[in-house]
Each structure stands twice: as C-alpha cells, then as structure tokens.
Design a protein around this motif. Structure first.
Motif, mmCIF file in Angstrom:
data_model
loop_
_atom_site.group_PDB
_atom_site.id
_atom_site.type_symbol
_atom_site.label_atom_id
_atom_site.label_comp_id
_atom_site.label_asym_id
_atom_site.label_seq_id
_atom_site.Cartn_x
_atom_site.Cartn_y
_atom_site.Cartn_z
ATOM 1 N N THR B 24 11.244 -79.831 6.097
ATOM 2 C CA THR B 24 10.984 -81.188 5.634
ATOM 3 C C THR B 24 11.852 -82.142 6.432
ATOM 4 N N TYR B 25 11.436 -83.383 6.477
ATOM 5 C CA TYR B 25 12.166 -84.367 7.280
ATOM 6 C C TYR B 25 12.142 -85.702 6.557
ATOM 7 N N ASP B 26 13.006 -86.549 6.979
ATOM 8 C CA ASP B 26 13.091 -87.867 6.363
ATOM 9 C C ASP B 26 13.075 -88.918 7.464
ATOM 10 N N GLN B 69 2.004 -82.125 6.597
ATOM 11 C CA GLN B 69 1.686 -82.969 5.449
ATOM 12 C C GLN B 69 2.513 -84.253 5.584
ATOM 13 N N LYS B 70 1.886 -85.269 6.183
ATOM 14 C CA LYS B 70 2.642 -86.481 6.527
ATOM 15 C C LYS B 70 3.189 -87.186 5.290
ATOM 16 N N ALA B 71 2.371 -87.315 4.268
ATOM 17 C CA ALA B 71 2.829 -88.030 3.078
ATOM 18 C C ALA B 71 4.009 -87.323 2.420
ATOM 19 N N ALA B 72 3.982 -86.019 2.447
ATOM 20 C CA ALA B 72 5.066 -85.231 1.851
ATOM 21 C C ALA B 72 6.205 -85.015 2.818
ATOM 22 N N LYS B 73 6.044 -85.446 4.071
ATOM 23 C CA LYS B 73 7.054 -85.245 5.120
ATOM 24 C C LYS B 73 7.426 -83.772 5.216
ATOM 25 N N SER B 74 6.380 -82.978 5.342
ATOM 26 C CA SER B 74 6.553 -81.536 5.415
ATOM 27 C C SER B 74 5.876 -81.005 6.672
ATOM 28 N N PHE B 75 6.500 -80.017 7.295
ATOM 29 C CA PHE B 75 6.010 -79.504 8.575
ATOM 30 C C PHE B 75 6.335 -78.013 8.635
ATOM 31 N N SER B 76 5.493 -77.185 8.052
ATOM 32 C CA SER B 76 5.780 -75.753 7.989
ATOM 33 C C SER B 76 5.110 -75.020 9.144
ATOM 34 N N LEU B 77 5.701 -73.900 9.518
ATOM 35 C CA LEU B 77 5.201 -73.050 10.607
ATOM 36 C C LEU B 77 4.688 -71.750 10.024
ATOM 37 N N LYS B 78 3.438 -71.422 10.335
ATOM 38 C CA LYS B 78 2.857 -70.157 9.904
ATOM 39 C C LYS B 78 2.715 -69.231 11.101
ATOM 40 N N ILE B 79 3.241 -68.034 10.947
ATOM 41 C CA ILE B 79 3.106 -67.004 11.980
ATOM 42 C C ILE B 79 2.205 -65.914 11.423
ATOM 43 N N SER B 80 1.080 -65.727 12.062
ATOM 44 C CA SER B 80 0.123 -64.712 11.629
ATOM 45 C C SER B 80 0.319 -63.435 12.433
ATOM 46 N N ASP B 81 -0.034 -62.293 11.801
ATOM 47 C CA ASP B 81 0.057 -61.010 12.509
ATOM 48 C C ASP B 81 1.434 -60.854 13.173
#
Lengths: 115, 117
Positions: B24-26, B69-81
């Motif tokens: 998350t960021y501010d 998720q810009k409104a939530a200021k969230s930026f998660s990374l998903k690593i598959s396999d």
C-alpha cells in the motif's frame, strides 16, 4: 548485457577510516545512484548524480560524499567511517528517460562492516 | 512525502502454487508510477513489473501480475506457478511523474519470499 559493477563485495574497516566504494556502469547511462539497504528499513537513497560532476543529496546524505568525474564511474566516500555505517551499499544507474520509466539497473552490492 | 508500506516481512509458498505480496502507498498525487523489484540472494536487484497510475489495466509480465486498486492505494503482486528461482526479496516502489517534485523512487521495506520445493 547490462552491467553495473561494484568494486568490492565485502569490506571490513575500522572506525575513523576513510572508505571508498566504487561503481562502474557500461551502459552509457546519465544517472547514477547510491542506496543503503538495511534489514527492516528497505532502500534509502544517499546521493544521486544526473551528469558528470553533478550530484544531488538523497534522503540520508549525512556522513557521506560522492564523486563523479567520469560518466561511467560514481564513487561513494565515507570520510570517517562509523559503526552505524555498517550496511549493504547498492549502486544503480539509469538511462536519461528514468523519470518516465523508473527503471534502475543495480550492482550486486558492497557489504561494509565498520568495527 | 510519499510512503510505501509492505506489511508482510516474510512469506513462503509451495512450488507451483500462487502467492500474492501486498503493498500500500500514500500519496496526494493523481498520476504516478508503481513498481515491483526483485532481489535474489546475492544477486542484483531487477525490475519485475511496472504500472502507470493512469492506466486502469493491470500490468502483466509472464507469471507476474499486479492488482492495482487506485482508490484503495493498493498495489499487490501475484506470482503464479511459483518457481524456486522466485525466492528473493521483493520491494514495492513508488515514483512521482516528471514535474511533480522529486521523481526518485521511494521503496517499501521489502517482503522476503521463500519458495519451498
């Protein structure tokens, strides 16, 4: 292949010694950076340079100085090393369009221990 | 000043499974860039993926994708396999665009990911 080379991977110095950390890049990049990496603190910017002989302070410049006499080389200097400067130091470079890409190319790091 | 928060200091995942790293960021700015960098053990840090805030589509690079998720200021990374070579420290980073003050990267504190065979 992109290459940022830091001259020393591991250094042990004594308190009060003058320490030079050297970094060379072979990509003809305009921008060069020195970061400090500590567990639980992430990366913190010490100094950066956007041109030869130019330098700008980062977030934690106290106790450090830098030199950029040639485009490919950026040196970090600890005038009088102290134990709280024991850390991993990362050099990075970036092309002129860094402000639009945010892409940094890092060296492998120099782990400095000050006794 | 912008801040970047990674709330998971360490995570582990079984090989071939999927894992999500949080960030998350501010900021008060409307346009900016977000990044995930990867630092394998004893090797150079490299850029994994980049997202521009004005783009609604989530960035994808092979097995790596983000949930922005810009409104939530969230930026998660998903690593598959997940693969053994994904074992690394992952740093989330924020950068303001040119002309918006300092355009230096602000890094989070990192998440240490271990992929278990």
């Amino acid at each position: 292949d992109v290459k940022v080379t830091q001259s020393s991977r591991y250094l042990v110095k004594r308190t009060g010694e003058k320490v030079f950390l050297e970094c060379v890049q072979d990509m003809d990049h305009e921008n060069m950076f020195w970061y400090r990496q500590d567990p639980g603190l992430g990366l913190r910017l010490i100094y950066f340079s956007y041109d030869v002989k130019m330098k700008e302070k980062g977030d934690i410049p106290e106790g450090y100085s830098v030199s950029r006499e040639k485009k490919e080389r950026f040196s970090l200097i600890l005038e009088s090393a102290s134990t709280n400067q024991t850390s991993m130091y990362l050099c990075a470079s970036s092309a002129a369009d860094y402000a639009n890409t945010g892409e940094l190319f890092f060296g492998e790091g120099s782990r400095l221990t000050v006794l | 000043a912008q801040t970047v928060t990674q709330s998971q200091p360490e995570m582990s995942v079984q090989e071939a499974e999927t894992v999500t790293l949080s960030c998350t960021y501010d900021t008060s700015e409307n346009n900016y860039y977000l990044f995930w960098y990867k630092q394998p053990p004893s090797r150079q840090m490299i850029l994994v993926i980049r997202q521009e805030a004005y783009k609604q589509q989530n960035a994808t690079e092979n097995r790596f994708s983000v949930n922005f998720q810009k409104a939530a200021k969230s930026f998660s990374l998903k690593i598959s396999d997940s693969q053994l070579g994904d074992t690394a420290m992952y740093f989330c980073a924020f950068m303001s665009p040119p002309g918006a003050g300092s355009y230096q990267l602000t890094f989070g504190k990192g998440t240490k990911l271990s992929v278990i065979p």
